[in-house]
Design a protein around this motif. Structure first.
Motif: not given
Lengths: 428, 285, 281
Positions: B218-221, B224-229, B239-242
């Motif tokens: 959740t924190q990264a999502h 970073s707005g879901g991008s992992g950037g 996040l990458y799995i998602y």
């Protein structure tokens, strides 16, 4: 095991089971997955749109008392997450909005019901030509719920304050020059525009002016490496000249309007965005106009984007007609339009739009004006994004990150982008 | 006999957990796009993983995150738990104040809060400005973005702190009293009584936080707005799995990645269990 | 409570100062959120400081009714699921943990390992098969998919937590009770459970707070707005495309924090009260 302990144990167990039963009864509701005959309708948006549609659905039920509607709302991300799961479980709502990258993906999965000749679906407001344009690969299985086009939006309050006017005819070059001049030594530190190459619709407009298509009829990426590079170059020149907000300033390749809207004169947007975006800055007045275009731009480069919705192919027989009635209501009802407004775009039903016009807010009038202007242009056909291309905007954003951090040259990024998109499409 | 106690667990295991568990294991060997039935492709997903740049980026990011944020977080949690355990006025207020961030940790509001604090004109840069350090938005700098997430994890040390407090409460007072009669000072009591008796709880927190950090999503999502950037610098493994599963509809590959994660976590946990024989003291031995 | 070592006034003051500074650092983001919730929506992102130029109660007024029903409905839903989950976990996890920690049987270590394994798999890959399962059973738009698993000891974290707490208790206690003729149930009920109070309280606190903040499960299983829990409702307040509604989201987030903070302050006193007996003698 003594009686005392057995009793205590059973009490413990009994309490557990009873609580469980109580909880589940309380949380229970008769409408499982629409199994009681209500038509399930799914849409996305913010809390304003949620309320507006709930009221509109009440109006629908007033008109059709024998039809019950089960609303399923979510914000854009939540909607997609839920939709993905429902799709996998084949538990899709009866009538649902289609996110733009997914149109052909869902089609390939067989989610849409063929709408030709369905009783109760009132398409009388549309000409035969228009209905043809709704078809995907010859089948009428989706309908547009709203339409919009890319535009250039500008802050007229800033124009007045800074004593400048936009040139009447805008080409890409003249706009660039104008923005650089504007940002140079601006007393308030305002920039010409946000850094916006991630924006899908202006990008498509740019490509079409060069005679390229973003997506081709046979489901491939139509953009060439040169086209992509030219687009990014236009933005890079602006960014390097200080005419755009920096990536750090706008906190990402994709800026948040409420954060940077007060810092820029111009922005690229969809024609409907002004309705919501202007409310973030009630002290300013905005206006919008058609995209810039050179005189030698390819003919028919204008386009109108159809935001679509559809009926699920798995809708049981007895719910098809009620669902069709709901779709007709969405397309033709003046009451729905007056409740929902133009925040999601203009209705494809032009008679309805004309009827609504006198009651439209000033910002909505601007949407109507530009919609009409673009509707009167010559538009060559455009095609939807093919299955597998769903994350193309994320791929573009990643390349832009590398460019703006100075880690990749524009030509390399452009060709990386093109190969990445092509391989995702091929893998689908 | 034991199986009567285990009845709810067994029903849960068989009814609710086992099915999806087995399904995801099977899916790892298939190509499944959620729209058509899964197709068996053998080890292809795993081969693809080995050559996937973003996969390795996710591995790196997650490892750094686990190795840095878990010890930091536990350190703060233990320190504050000991400080707040006894003899201070306003104890429950302090405790609640320290726990407050954990309540917000996974919410939507965090994204915006974190952007404001670490943004170009946020608090952190403001303070750094006093020292003459000029930085841009931390969230747009690939070398700094991950640190904001580490800070976020450390900021939410309230959960392990509460567990430490509960563990400290379970240490019998008589032991302290007896040792004081023997003349032991505060530090001696801490190292000879508190820490040894707390080791099962330290171990518990270590395992739980490690597993939770490996699976942080959740924190990264949200930040970073879901991008992992930017540039995959905050691309947590889950996040990458998602992204692969829910955005690209590549659920077979996502399942394969999930099972690789499970094996890694299992190995790390097993290693910890083995090493724990050396330093964890259980009352029931 | 027996804090019997003396502290000098000076060291107490120092402790307080350090703690206060620390606390301020910790809650700065929340302070910012609190102040921002009173700013008009369009000023929130453009002003990064703590001092507002304009104040308004609009965010609270609008946010309360933003989704068509008063926000108290969502608070109530979350409360219901929270309480239910707590009861479920206390019931099922304590039974399971006792068996795994104290009863010797052949499959003991294997079951423990299996339990731990379920914590290690990211939930995104389990979501779809689980959804299909519950959809087939017709339990969409009910709270059953969210509550039933709690009664079936699926929250393995708490099983593990309780196992560790139980293992910290000396076996002499069990043996003493067995000499008195008690069987496993009696030992569980009269000896272990009371001594496990901190673990039970901890489980209660965390179960409640984690289910309060649970987003994905309620999102998938609850499509009717009236059934929404707080996190889903909060997410719905912000429009992803326009980013409007941040003010109302902040306001309602703070409103939602109040019950769990109160709950935590209330519950943690039980940790302070501690164990009734030490059980050594």
């Amino acid at each position: 095991m003594s009686d005392l302990t057995r009793r205590s144990f059973l009490t413990w167990t009994g309490a557990g089971v009873l609580s469980l039963a109580a909880m589940s009864l309380v949380g229970c509701s008769p409408s499982g997955s629409g199994s009681n005959g209500s038509v399930r309708f799914a849409w996305w948006g913010g809390s304003d749109r949620q309320r507006a549609y709930l009221k509109a659905l009440d109006a629908f039920t007033a008109e059709h008392p024998e039809i019950k509607v089960a609303p399923e709302f979510g914000d854009y991300d939540a909607y997609q997450e839920r939709m993905t799961t429902q799709m996998a479980a084949r538990d899709v709502p009866d009538v649902f909005w289609i996110p733009s990258p997914a149109v052909l993906t869902y089609r390939g999965a067989g989610l849409y019901r063929d709408l030709d000749g369905i009783e109760g679906l009132d398409l009388s407001a549309f000409s035969a030509e228009q209905i043809e344009s709704f078809r995907l690969g010859g089948t009428l299985d989706t309908l547009p719920k709203s339409v919009f086009s890319p535009v250039v939006r500008y802050n007229t309050t800033f124009l007045d304050e800074d004593g400048v006017t936009l040139p009447d005819e805008l080409t890409w070059d003249s706009l660039a020059e104008f923005l650089v001049d504007y940002a140079k030594d601006n007393p308030e530190g305002r920039k010409g525009t946000t850094y916006g190459p991630y924006h899908d619709m202006p990008f498509e407009s740019f490509l079409r002016q060069r005679g390229e298509d973003l997506w081709t009829e046979d489901g491939r990426l139509g953009a060439t490496v040169d086209g992509v590079a030219a687009w990014i170059d236009w933005w890079e020149k602006l960014r390097k000249a200080g005419a755009t907000t920096t990536v750090s300033e706008q906190d990402g390749i994709e800026p948040s309007w409420s954060q940077v809207g007060g810092k820029v004169l111009v922005t690229f947007a969809n024609s409907n965005h002004i309705v919501d975006d202007a409310q973030a800055f009630p002290d300013y007045v905005f206006d919008q106009r058609d995209m810039p275009a050179a005189p030698d731009a390819a003919a028919g480069h204008h386009f109108t984007y159809y935001s679509r919705f559809a009926m699920y192919s798995g809708v049981p027989e007895d719910r098809i007609q009620p669902a069709a009635a709901l779709m007709s209501f969405n397309l033709n009802s003046p009451e729905l339009l007056s409740l929902v407004g133009l925040s999601a775009g203009a209705p494809p039903n032009t008679a309805l739009l004309d009827q609504y016009e006198p009651d439209a807010t000033p910002d909505e009038q601007k949407v109507i004006a530009v919609t009409r202007e673009i509707a009167a242009t010559e538009q060559r056909a455009r095609f939807e994004a093919p299955a597998g291309s769903g994350s193309w905007r994320e791929l573009m954003i990643r390349e832009l990150e590398e460019i703006t951090l100075g880690q990749k040259s524009v030509p390399d990024a452009a060709s990386a982008f093109v190969s990445a998109v092509e391989s995702e499409i091929a893998g689908a | 006999m034991a199986h009567i106690f285990l009845l709810p667990w067994m029903i849960g295991m068989i009814g609710v957990t086992a099915g999806p568990l087995v399904a995801s294991a099977v899916l790892a060997f298939t190509d499944y796009d959620l729209l058509s039935p899964p197709q068996f492709i053998g080890l292809d997903n795993f081969v693809r993983m080995a050559g996937d740049e973003r996969f390795w980026a996710a591995v790196r990011v997650t490892l750094v995150y686990v190795l840095v944020s878990v010890p930091l977080q536990l350190g703060f949690a233990l320190f504050l738990a000991v400080v707040l355990d006894k003899g201070l006025r306003g104890l429950s207020l302090y405790r609640s104040a320290f726990y407050l961030p954990s309540l917000l940790g996974g919410s939507v509001a965090i994204a915006i809060l974190w952007r404001q604090i670490f943004g170009e004109e946020g608090l952190v840069n403001h303070v750094l400005g006093w020292f003459g350090v000029e930085l841009g938005s931390w969230l747009q700098d690939p070398s700094l973005a991950l640190s904001t997430l580490v800070v976020l994890n450390v900021w939410t040390f309230g959960s392990p702190m509460v567990i430490f407090l509960a563990g400290l409460r379970q240490i019998p007072e008589e032991l302290y009293e007896a040792s004081m009669i023997d003349g032991a000072g505060r530090v001696r009591r801490f190292w000879s009584i508190t820490i040894p008796l707390l080791t099962p709880i330290i171990f518990l927190n270590l395992i739980l936080q490690m597993i939770s950090a490996f699976q942080a999503f959740t924190q990264a999502h949200v930040v970073s707005g879901g991008s992992g950037g930017p540039l995959d610098s905050t691309l947590f493994y889950t996040l990458y799995i998602y992204q692969r599963g829910f955005v690209n509809f590549d659920m077979g590959y996502a399942s394969a990645m999930a099972w690789v994660l499970l094996l890694v976590i299992a190995a790390a946990t097993a290693a910890n269990f083995i090493v724990s024989r050396r330093w964890v003291y259980y009352g029931d031995e | 409570m027996a804090a019997t070592f003396r502290t000098s006034t000076a060291s107490r003051i120092v402790r307080h100062v350090v703690l206060v500074v620390f606390v301020l650092l910790m809650i700065y983001p929340l302070l910012w959120m609190l102040v921002s919730s009173f700013k008009p929506s369009n000023l929130i992102l453009s002003q990064t400081g703590l001092v507002p130029t304009e104040l308004t109660l609009d965010n609270y007024a609008d946010g309360w009714g933003a989704l068509g029903s008063p926000f108290s409905l969502f608070l109530g839903n979350s409360l219901l699921i929270g309480v239910g989950s707590v009861l479920g976990n206390l019931f099922s996890c304590s039974l399971t943990a006792y068996a795994l920690a104290r009863l010797n049987f052949r499959m003991n270590k294997f079951y423990l390992a299996l339990t731990l394994m379920t914590i290690m798999l990211p939930f995104h890959v389990l979501v779809i098969p689980q959804y299909i399962l519950f959809a087939e059973l017709g339990w969409i738009n009910t709270y059953i998919p969210l509550l039933l698993p709690k009664f079936l000891a699926t929250d393995a974290v708490f099983i593990f937590l309780m196992v560790q707490f139980i293992r910290a208790l000396p076996r002499e206690l069990d043996q003493a009770a067995m000499i008195d003729g008690a069987g496993p149930f009696r030992i569980f009920w009269s000896v272990i459970l009371p001594l496990m109070q901190p673990a039970l309280i901890t489980t209660t606190i965390f179960t409640f707070i984690w289910t309060w903040n649970d987003y994905f499960g309620p999102l998938l299983y609850l499509t009717r707005t009236e059934l929404y829990t707080v996190p889903v409702a909060l997410k719905s307040l912000v429009d992803t495309e326009t980013q409007s509604g941040i003010g109302t989201m902040f306001a309602m987030s703070l409103v939602s924090l109040v019950p769990i903070v109160l709950f935590f302050i209330f519950a943690q006193r039980y940790i302070i009260k501690g164990i009734a007996t030490t059980g050594i003698k």
